[in-house]
Design a protein around this motif. Sequence first.
Motif, PDB file in Angstrom:
ATOM      1  N   ILE A   1      41.301  34.469  -4.647  1.00 36.18           N
ATOM      2  CA  ILE A   1      42.030  34.142  -3.414  1.00 36.18           C
ATOM      3  C   ILE A   1      42.914  32.920  -3.629  1.00 36.18           C
ATOM      4  N   LEU A   2      42.378  31.916  -4.296  1.00 39.13           N
ATOM      5  CA  LEU A   2      43.155  30.701  -4.595  1.00 39.13           C
ATOM      6  C   LEU A   2      44.401  31.035  -5.405  1.00 39.13           C
ATOM      7  N   ASN A   3      44.214  31.805  -6.469  1.00 39.14           N
ATOM      8  CA  ASN A   3      45.344  32.119  -7.350  1.00 39.14           C
ATOM      9  C   ASN A   3      46.347  33.049  -6.683  1.00 39.14           C
ATOM     10  N   LEU A   4      45.849  33.950  -5.844  1.00 36.61           N
ATOM     11  CA  LEU A   4      46.744  34.848  -5.118  1.00 36.61           C
ATOM     12  C   LEU A   4      47.604  34.055  -4.144  1.00 36.61           C
ATOM     13  N   SER A   5      47.016  33.025  -3.530  1.00 38.49           N
ATOM     14  CA  SER A   5      47.778  32.186  -2.593  1.00 38.49           C
ATOM     15  C   SER A   5      48.912  31.451  -3.307  1.00 38.49           C
ATOM     16  N   VAL A   6      48.678  31.090  -4.573  1.00 35.12           N
ATOM     17  CA  VAL A   6      49.728  30.412  -5.347  1.00 35.12           C
ATOM     18  C   VAL A   6      50.910  31.362  -5.578  1.00 35.12           C
ATOM     19  N   VAL A   7      50.600  32.622  -5.896  1.00 28.91           N
ATOM     20  CA  VAL A   7      51.657  33.620  -6.095  1.00 28.91           C
ATOM     21  C   VAL A   7      52.466  33.799  -4.818  1.00 28.91           C
ATOM     22  N   TYR A   8      51.771  33.959  -3.686  1.00 30.97           N
ATOM     23  CA  TYR A   8      52.470  34.139  -2.413  1.00 30.97           C
ATOM     24  C   TYR A   8      53.309  32.905  -2.064  1.00 30.97           C
ATOM     25  N   HIS A   9      52.762  31.731  -2.335  1.00 26.06           N
ATOM     26  CA  HIS A   9      53.508  30.495  -2.069  1.00 26.06           C
ATOM     27  C   HIS A   9      54.779  30.442  -2.920  1.00 26.06           C
ATOM     28  N   ASN A  10      54.653  30.764  -4.197  1.00 28.60           N
ATOM     29  CA  ASN A  10      55.802  30.687  -5.107  1.00 28.60           C
ATOM     30  C   ASN A  10      56.879  31.713  -4.787  1.00 28.60           C
ATOM     31  N   THR A  11      56.506  32.800  -4.123  1.00 26.11           N
ATOM     32  CA  THR A  11      57.498  33.818  -3.749  1.00 26.11           C
ATOM     33  C   THR A  11      57.974  33.637  -2.310  1.00 26.11           C
ATOM     34  N   GLY A  12      57.584  32.512  -1.686  1.00 29.36           N
ATOM     35  CA  GLY A  12      58.076  32.206  -0.339  1.00 29.36           C
ATOM     36  C   GLY A  12      57.309  32.861   0.779  1.00 29.36           C
ATOM     37  N   ASN A  13      56.205  33.552   0.446  1.00 24.55           N
ATOM     38  CA  ASN A  13      55.418  34.234   1.478  1.00 24.55           C
ATOM     39  C   ASN A  13      54.303  33.307   1.958  1.00 24.55           C
ATOM     40  N   HIS A  14      54.714  32.217   2.619  1.00 25.05           N
ATOM     41  CA  HIS A  14      53.763  31.171   3.014  1.00 25.05           C
ATOM     42  C   HIS A  14      52.787  31.641   4.087  1.00 25.05           C
ATOM     43  N   LYS A  15      53.235  32.508   4.973  1.00 24.28           N
ATOM     44  CA  LYS A  15      52.346  33.006   6.024  1.00 24.28           C
ATOM     45  C   LYS A  15      51.197  33.811   5.435  1.00 24.28           C
ATOM     46  N   MET A  16      51.516  34.680   4.473  1.00 28.56           N
ATOM     47  CA  MET A  16      50.477  35.479   3.830  1.00 28.56           C
ATOM     48  C   MET A  16      49.501  34.580   3.074  1.00 28.56           C
ATOM     49  N   ALA A  17      50.055  33.585   2.350  1.00 31.64           N
ATOM     50  CA  ALA A  17      49.210  32.643   1.611  1.00 31.64           C
ATOM     51  C   ALA A  17      48.255  31.926   2.561  1.00 31.64           C
ATOM     52  N   ALA A  18      48.797  31.418   3.658  1.00 31.28           N
ATOM     53  CA  ALA A  18      47.968  30.693   4.634  1.00 31.28           C
ATOM     54  C   ALA A  18      46.898  31.607   5.231  1.00 31.28           C
ATOM     55  N   SER A  19      47.281  32.856   5.483  1.00 31.05           N
ATOM     56  CA  SER A  19      46.352  33.802   6.106  1.00 31.05           C
ATOM     57  C   SER A  19      45.122  34.065   5.239  1.00 31.05           C
ATOM     58  N   ILE A  20      45.339  34.331   3.944  1.00 27.26           N
ATOM     59  CA  ILE A  20      44.189  34.641   3.080  1.00 27.26           C
ATOM     60  C   ILE A  20      43.346  33.395   2.812  1.00 27.26           C
ATOM     61  N   LEU A  21      43.986  32.226   2.798  1.00 31.81           N
ATOM     62  CA  LEU A  21      43.241  30.978   2.594  1.00 31.81           C
ATOM     63  C   LEU A  21      42.383  30.647   3.820  1.00 31.81           C
ATOM     64  N   GLU A  22      42.955  30.813   5.007  1.00 30.25           N
ATOM     65  CA  GLU A  22      42.208  30.559   6.245  1.00 30.25           C
ATOM     66  C   GLU A  22      40.981  31.462   6.336  1.00 30.25           C
ATOM     67  N   LYS A  23      41.182  32.719   5.952  1.00 32.69           N
ATOM     68  CA  LYS A  23      40.073  33.679   5.999  1.00 32.69           C
ATOM     69  C   LYS A  23      38.968  33.290   5.023  1.00 32.69           C
ATOM     70  N   GLU A  24      39.345  32.885   3.803  1.00 30.14           N
ATOM     71  CA  GLU A  24      38.347  32.543   2.782  1.00 30.14           C
ATOM     72  C   GLU A  24      37.602  31.252   3.142  1.00 30.14           C
ATOM     73  N   LEU A  25      38.255  30.348   3.844  1.00 32.66           N
ATOM     74  CA  LEU A  25      37.599  29.101   4.241  1.00 32.66           C
ATOM     75  C   LEU A  25      36.468  29.324   5.247  1.00 32.66           C
ATOM     76  N   GLN A  26      36.426  30.495   5.843  1.00 31.56           N
ATOM     77  CA  GLN A  26      35.334  30.840   6.750  1.00 31.56           C
ATOM     78  C   GLN A  26      34.061  31.214   5.994  1.00 31.56           C
ATOM     79  N   ASN A  27      34.208  31.435   4.675  1.00 28.50           N
ATOM     80  CA  ASN A  27      33.065  31.760   3.824  1.00 28.50           C
ATOM     81  C   ASN A  27      32.194  30.514   3.626  1.00 28.50           C
ATOM     82  N   LYS A  28      30.966  30.563   4.058  1.00 33.33           N
ATOM     83  CA  LYS A  28      30.083  29.393   3.997  1.00 33.33           C
ATOM     84  C   LYS A  28      29.456  29.186   2.621  1.00 33.33           C
ATOM     85  N   ASN A  29      29.615  30.138   1.721  1.00 33.46           N
ATOM     86  CA  ASN A  29      28.930  30.072   0.430  1.00 33.46           C
ATOM     87  C   ASN A  29      29.778  29.476  -0.694  1.00 33.46           C
TER      88      ASN A  29
END
Length: 859
Positions: free
Chosen positions: A153-181
């Motif tokens: 998820i971290l590395n995928l967010s970097v790809v989305y960020h580098n291609t200008g897809n900041h909303k998608m990057a933020a979305s997957i990061l926000e979702k993963e931050l809900q993981n308590k483990n």
Amino acid sequence: MQFGNFNFFWFLFFFSILGFSQNLEDQIYDATDIFIAKPSVSGLEILRNKENQFVSEVNTKEEQLALVILSCNKAFYEKKFNQINNAIKSYEFAWKNYSVNNLANYDIIEYCLKPLAHLYTITGNYTLAENTIKSYLFLAEKEGNSFQKTAAILNLSVVYHNTGNHKMAASILEKELQNKNISTKQRADLENNLAVNYIALKKYDDASSLLTLNKDDYQSIKNKAFISLQKGNSVLARSEFEKAKNLFFQNENNTARDIANFYIDEASLFLKLNNNVLAKQSYTNALKSLLPFLKQNILPEKSNIYGETAFINIFDGLAFLEKSTTRKLAFYDLSFHASSLINENLVSQESQILQQVEDRKRTEKCIDILWKEYEKEKSSLLLKMAFKYAENSKNTVLKERNNQKTLLQRFPNNKDLKLQNVLLSKQESLINEYVRLQITHDNPTKIVKLNDDLTTLSIELKEVNERINKTFKKNEDFSLSLDTLEVKLEKDKAQMLYYFWGKDCFYSFYFNHNKIHWERIALDKKNIDILQKFIHYFDDSNAINNDVLAFSSTAFSLFNLLNLKQLEQHKTLVIIPDGILHFISFDALVTHKSETTTFSKIPFLLFQNKMAYQTNAAFYIQNNTSKKNNKIAGFFPVFKNTNAFLEYSIDEAKVLEKNNAVLFMNKNANRMNFKKNTTQYSILHLSTHGTSGSFTTPATLVFYDDVMLVNELYGLENCNPDLVILSACETGVGKLQKGEGSISIARAFQYAGAKNILFSLWKINDYATAEIMTNFYTNYFNNHSFFESNYNSKKDYLQNESISNAKKSPYYWSAFVYYGVIDTPKTSYLYYLLLGLITCIVLFLIYGRFTRFLKRKEI
């Protein structure tokens, strides 16, 4: 080190020297371990040679796994010694070997896929990076490996960020931050990445609240510096960045690239602080970290540059800060070179188009620089340089595919060229299937399998491309000779209007009589309003008829805006549009003020100049179609008894039927029949429905039984008709991509190999389409000229007295535009033979009468 020392290593090494026989698996492990004990550049070369030897000898799964481990370790040190391309190849080889042979008992994610995806990212190969990350994301989920899932998820967010897809990057990061483990370290990384995307989305308060959680992390402090800067606190920003810098350089494991990117961030900070001197020093430091041997203020040689996104950022930054025009352009040219090296490893249209977008922005800067100089000097050299930059930025993906097909036609027996063609077709077929499944959300397991297949195919395609590039020298750009262009225009007795669309303006280059005129047109509110108003007149059939005089006035204003007053009247015009000019039918522009509401009397540009379009100047020069035959295939799904019924499509079919065309009607106009018959006919005629697509869905062409997405059209093999006629709605409309133009159904046929194409720009009227097409074929079977027939079809429509004035609105007749060769009508030698024969008979009769008259006179 990724593979630990064996027990008794020196013992085994000693006895291997003595010549003790070992099995192949042990030999591979020993070779790996010997290198790891003392890694060096020279040792890498020895290890490569051993690897090549082992490749031809391995048989068992145990031996294959040993080879995978060798390749991964070799890649690790190739990356460490800055041999990025070699490292990518080694990781690719390891992954291909691991997946094809269904190997296990090795952490392929940690030691192969993660570093491979990272290398794809830093070299700008974002499509392959995304595919690779998704591959190990699936593996991690399958194995229940929470750590690797979060890493993905971290590395995928970097790809989305580098291609200008900041909303998608933020979305997957926000979702993963809900993981308590997730671990504390991974949570901090997720929050940092999310903060970076919040900053890009200008959500500064949200970013700040995240960054307060990670006080001692240099990334977090660096991000805080940029937020402080955005909030206007430059002193605090500078202080925070210095603290981040101190923390960063405490890490002894920073690579040259890590250091370069930190200096690039520092330069960005100084630019925002308007401190150009320090910004330039930071860019210079970044360059020195990648090229430590480089002397101060000396431009690096192109041979020392490699495919690395950091080089592009550095050269673009130094170009921006340069005062000298010559050095500015020199730095930008180095950026183009680094970009071209990255592009050599891109194998999908999506990634190539992404890369082209950045090149296009740089091209605009270069042309703007040259314009400012041109205004002072009026030098033809500057004008020609600007045109070269413009042409090199146009349709690079289409040009590359055209070059591949041309090369295959010249060398039809070359195995690599044939394999390349097959793989490219298969790639588009897989992408088509992948997109269809994503749209329907069916079979997620199959989506994962398709993703893996695409990754494996891409690796194979890269290998083939590399062999082809070695065999056939690859040009760095698609530059053309202006002399050649002028000769072609003279031959066609034509003039050319060539446009380049920018952010704040667009440029026009006008060619006529071996002279070039260059103009800059500002995209101010007034001019944008004229363009948009004209385009919106074609949104529905009533807009023009509701106020004909207002339309005429707008069409005349646009005629002036586009510098069409300079055109030589009654001389063929070649138009190369750009930007939203792709969506304008120049036929419907008005050449002077008119007070008439009778459409056939309005002075449309159609009446002044015959027009053909092209996507770029290179295609115009190359396209010298000589028709192979007159065989026509028509596809008419008609859609009877449905809401999509095309009543007048039947009239089109009747015209073709009279001229011995092969017709696929109703249920026979299906997707499979079309695919089977694309190679057999000179002219393909499709009378159906089409859609332009959207930002989330691709453009489509509708057949009786199914739709065909653009990706499937891309994959058509050996499709090179002389003409494709798309008698369907919006076939020339699609998402605009900088440089590449409209990603439409029409472009898909060009990519597949169509030489000439006739298509529509808006939702066309069924009745008017049938009339236009009837006129087109009536003319074509008389003169055998695509160009002339297109022109005459519209003119005949306007002059047809049986058609009402309302139906003669440009909405009905100007939708179709012809992209292709200016082919002259075929000479009918039979006509001249008959004319000569009749002349001879007449002369013979006259002579007979005259001699009889003389005889009577003598008597």
